[in-house]
Design an enzyme around this catalytic site. Sequence first.
Site: not given
Ligand code: ACO
Length: 430
Positions: A307, A364
């Site tokens: 998140h 979620d």
């Molecule tokens: N699985 C594996 N790795 C992950 C995940 C995941 N679900 N989420 C983030 N990471 C990793 C990224 O690859 C990144 O790694 P790095 O630093 O080596 O490049 C690091 O964690 C940071 O992630 P970002 O995507 O840069 O974080 P951001 O804050 O931009 O994104 C987000 C947050 C979009 C929610 C992300 O965690 C994600 O895509 N999660 C899966 C989708 C999801 O569940 N969304 C619902 C969110 S809750 C809502 O909106 C109601």
Amino acid sequence: MSDKVELKYKNKSYELPVMIGTENDIAMDISRLRAETGLITLDVGYQNTGSTTSSIAYIDGNNGVLRYRGYPIEQLAENATFPETAYLLIYGELPNYEQLANFRRMLTQNALVHEDMLHFFVGIPPMAHPMGILSSMVNALALYDPKYYAEESDSEDFDLMVARLISKVRTIAAFSYKKSIGEPFVYPDAKKSYCSNFLNMMFHSHAKPYDEDPLLEKVLNALLIIHADHEQNCSTSTVRLVGSSKANLYASVCAGINALWGPLHGGANQAAIETLLQIQESGMSIDQVMDRAKDKNDSFKLFGFGHRIYKSYDPRAKVLKNLVAKVFAERNINDPLLDIAYELEQRALNDDYFIERKLYPNVDFYSGILYRAIGIPVNMFTVMFAIGRLPGWIAHWKEMHDDPNFKIGRPRQVYTGLLERSYVPMDERY
Ligand code: ACO
């Protein structure tokens, strides 16, 4: 305002005011930065940009705290109803008996959609995604509301729009489901509560009448409350941005629905359950799942984890995880997807990759398992999120319109394209 940040740029010093929120959030006010220094700030994805002040929801992402108007989400999910929570978010305080009775009466009186709108459903292709149906129908609602242009957020017209939206969105969602399974629509019943009405419109049929189910109604209330607001997230910021052009409430909310649809936001509840189904059907081991989730070259994503704001356990996921345990125990439900979810969570919480990045289950991860238990089909999950989030969107639209510093939203950019060049006619170009 107190304190100042000193900025040095090209041998000159500037002072930027610091604002401190009621929960001690600190922000540097850069609204005069460009006028005074020529600089803008660059913050792709608004990771560190406050777009507004707000008194609706408070989140402490490091400590897993979420409050609506000061009330902890856990207390509201346990004790309140969704209409009561909607009132709280939109009007700022919990309603008294009379206010709640009046609000409920307005919801009841506005539950039907205009009969002509039913023709719209006829033309919808059978495979249409319910989120597409929902956003189209909410846009269409504006056409049937002579007050749709109303801009006043403290008027009777606004109160009516609020009731129409919150009540009709539920009816539209249930009608979309009935349309998708080819069954006749079940009309709202004035004697039923908000959640009971929804479950009845979804699941009542001639073959199998719907029996009121207080446990499922409580679960649905809690799910909708959990989703009701989350401050400046992608869809809410979209509602604010669209509303900042003075677009009407329907148009603004519709934009929010479309923003919510994406799998990185509200669509993640559908994606999360599909991921669990994929794991179950493919027979992938938890080791393989973890490896694939961590592999940057693999398109596989563990939806329901991570998140932008929460760097500890999402408090909404905590509430839902407890609710799942309660419902499954009381109803003796066995869902293999829950076993996979538990195991995945356990592994992720002890895995260096997830620990270092502070990736925890988000809202979620468990919501889909609960929706399945209620009988909501997977492609309706994000619609359920939208019904829940609606009061939050409306509250933000109202707060923005009530703000004496109201301004159209208009971010800036750093241009990285080509410098000026002259147009050359086609026959001279080749
Ligand atoms: N699985 C594996 N790795 C992950 C995940 C995941 N679900 N989420 C983030 N990471 C990793 C990224 O690859 C990144 O790694 P790095 O630093 O080596 O490049 C690091 O964690 C940071 O992630 P970002 O995507 O840069 O974080 P951001 O804050 O931009 O994104 C987000 C947050 C979009 C929610 C992300 O965690 C994600 O895509 N999660 C899966 C989708 C999801 O569940 N969304 C619902 C969110 S809750 C809502 O909106 C109601």
